[in-house]
Design a protein around this motif. Structure first.
Motif, PDB file in Angstrom:
ATOM      1  N   MET A 121      15.535 -34.884 -22.035  1.00  0.00           N
ATOM      2  CA  MET A 121      15.587 -36.279 -21.196  1.00  0.00           C
ATOM      3  C   MET A 121      14.219 -36.713 -21.111  1.00  0.00           C
ATOM      4  O   MET A 121      13.150 -35.922 -21.167  1.00  0.00           O
ATOM      5  N   GLY A 147      12.041 -40.455 -19.127  1.00  0.00           N
ATOM      6  CA  GLY A 147      12.044 -41.402 -18.168  1.00  0.00           C
ATOM      7  C   GLY A 147      10.906 -41.623 -17.380  1.00  0.00           C
ATOM      8  O   GLY A 147       9.818 -40.818 -17.749  1.00  0.00           O
ATOM      9  N   SER A 167      18.647 -37.925 -27.241  1.00  0.00           N
ATOM     10  CA  SER A 167      19.009 -37.139 -26.086  1.00  0.00           C
ATOM     11  C   SER A 167      20.526 -37.639 -25.501  1.00  0.00           C
ATOM     12  O   SER A 167      21.067 -38.389 -26.375  1.00  0.00           O
ATOM     13  N   THR A 168      21.000 -36.988 -24.673  1.00  0.00           N
ATOM     14  CA  THR A 168      22.136 -37.286 -24.007  1.00  0.00           C
ATOM     15  C   THR A 168      22.137 -38.246 -23.199  1.00  0.00           C
ATOM     16  O   THR A 168      23.214 -38.737 -22.400  1.00  0.00           O
ATOM     17  N   GLN A 169      21.057 -39.036 -23.119  1.00  0.00           N
ATOM     18  CA  GLN A 169      20.759 -40.113 -22.098  1.00  0.00           C
ATOM     19  C   GLN A 169      21.633 -41.540 -22.592  1.00  0.00           C
ATOM     20  O   GLN A 169      21.655 -41.597 -23.683  1.00  0.00           O
ATOM     21  N   THR A 170      21.995 -42.297 -21.734  1.00  0.00           N
ATOM     22  CA  THR A 170      22.351 -43.444 -22.136  1.00  0.00           C
ATOM     23  C   THR A 170      21.262 -44.296 -23.128  1.00  0.00           C
ATOM     24  O   THR A 170      20.392 -44.175 -22.801  1.00  0.00           O
ATOM     25  N   THR A 205      19.171 -46.384 -20.828  1.00  0.00           N
ATOM     26  CA  THR A 205      17.953 -45.510 -20.185  1.00  0.00           C
ATOM     27  C   THR A 205      17.052 -45.442 -21.221  1.00  0.00           C
ATOM     28  O   THR A 205      15.736 -45.412 -21.018  1.00  0.00           O
ATOM     29  N   GLN A 206      17.523 -44.922 -22.367  1.00  0.00           N
ATOM     30  CA  GLN A 206      16.520 -44.831 -23.628  1.00  0.00           C
ATOM     31  C   GLN A 206      15.841 -46.051 -23.916  1.00  0.00           C
ATOM     32  O   GLN A 206      14.542 -45.819 -24.416  1.00  0.00           O
ATOM     33  N   SER A 235      21.748 -42.217 -28.536  1.00  0.00           N
ATOM     34  CA  SER A 235      22.188 -41.788 -27.566  1.00  0.00           C
ATOM     35  C   SER A 235      23.486 -40.948 -27.956  1.00  0.00           C
ATOM     36  O   SER A 235      24.321 -41.372 -28.542  1.00  0.00           O
ATOM     37  N   GLU A 262      25.261 -39.505 -25.744  1.00  0.00           N
ATOM     38  CA  GLU A 262      25.956 -39.435 -24.547  1.00  0.00           C
ATOM     39  C   GLU A 262      27.117 -38.768 -24.260  1.00  0.00           C
ATOM     40  O   GLU A 262      27.604 -37.935 -23.329  1.00  0.00           O
ATOM     41  N   LEU A 275      23.747 -32.023 -15.303  1.00  0.00           N
ATOM     42  CA  LEU A 275      23.285 -32.444 -16.468  1.00  0.00           C
ATOM     43  C   LEU A 275      23.632 -31.681 -17.626  1.00  0.00           C
ATOM     44  O   LEU A 275      23.581 -30.448 -17.443  1.00  0.00           O
ATOM     45  N   LEU A 319      22.018 -31.509 -21.446  1.00  0.00           N
ATOM     46  CA  LEU A 319      20.926 -31.822 -22.103  1.00  0.00           C
ATOM     47  C   LEU A 319      20.774 -31.166 -23.227  1.00  0.00           C
ATOM     48  O   LEU A 319      20.877 -29.508 -23.301  1.00  0.00           O
TER      49      LEU A 319
END
Length: 186
Positions: A58, A60, A104-107, A110-111, A126, A128, A146, A148
Motif C-alpha cells: 500500500m 499513500g 496494489s489492492t488499493q482502489t 487512492t492510487q 488496482s 481491489e 486489510l 495487501l
C-alpha cells in the motif's frame, strides 16, 4: 512515528524467501482486466513484449496513518521509495521496451492520488477485488482488516512470466535488479 514515506528507516526487518512465489516461474498471464489510474481497463494478457509489474502492499500520503506495527512487518515498508525508483528509471525501462505498472489492492482513486503526489509517469493498477493476486496465488499481508499484496516484482514477455523478484528488499533497490535482468535479455 516516521511520516516521511520517501525515507526508509534503518533496521527494517528483512523479509525471507518463504517459497510463496516458487510456483510462478513460467506461468502464463491470466486473462485479467484491471482498472488503471488513467481510468482505463487494462487487459494484461494482451500486452506484447516486456511487461514489468511491481506489486506493493500500500502507499499513500503521510497524513494517512500506517497500520499499527507496519515498520515491524518484514517487507511492508518502502512502497513510496520503490515507486520513486521506478519513476526515476522510467526512461531506461522504456528504452528496454518494457511496459511498467505498479499494482496494489488499493482502489484506483487512492492510487491516482499517489500517482499525482509522487509524479509517476506510468499508471498503477488496482487489484481491489483480488482477481490478479488470487489467480497468481501471490503472497499476501493480512493486517487488521486489510488484505495487501506482499512486495513482488513480475517480469513477463509476451504473456509468459520470465522472472520474478521475491522477496524484494530493500524496495528502493528493486529497480536495479529489474534493469539488470532486462539488459541481460537484450
Amino acid at each position: 512515528m516516521q511520516t516521511d514515506l520517501t525515507y526508509l528507516p534503518p533496521n527494517l526487518p528483512e523479509p525471507v524467501d518463504d517459497g510463496a512465489c516458487d510456483h510462478l516461474r513460467g506461468m502464463r498471464m491470466p486473462d485479467i482486466v484491471l482498472r488503471s489510474t488513467a481510468g482505463a481497463m487494462v487487459s494484461l494478457s494482451n500486452i506484447p513484449g516486456w511487461l514489468v509489474i511491481y506489486c506493493y502492499p500500500m502507499t499513500g500520503p503521510a497524513h494517512v496513518p500506517l497500520p499499527p506495527g507496519w515498520d515491524e512487518i518484514p517487507g511492508a515498508r518502502g512502497c513510496t521509495p520503490q515507486a520513486c525508483s521506478f519513476r526515476d528509471h522510467y526512461q531506461e525501462l522504456q528504452q528496454l521496451d518494457a511496459t511498467v505498472f505498479g499494482m496494489s489492492t488499493q482502489t484506483a482513486a487512492t492510487q491516482e492520488t499517489e500517482k499525482e503526489r509522487i509524479h509517476l509517469p506510468f499508471d498503477l493498477l488496482s487489484d481491489e477485488q483480488l482477481v490478479f493476486s488470487s489467480a497468481l496465488q501471490l503472497p499476501m499481508h493480512y493486517v487488521e482488516d486489510l488484505v495487501l499484496i506482499k512486495r513482488v516484482t513480475l517480469i513477463f514477455k509476451d504473456g509468459q512470466l520470465q522472472q520474478y523478484f521475491y522477496p524484494v528488499f530493500p524496495p528502493d533497490k528493486n529497480i536495479d535488479a529489474v534493469l539488470a535482468y532486462l539488459k541481460e535479455q537484450q
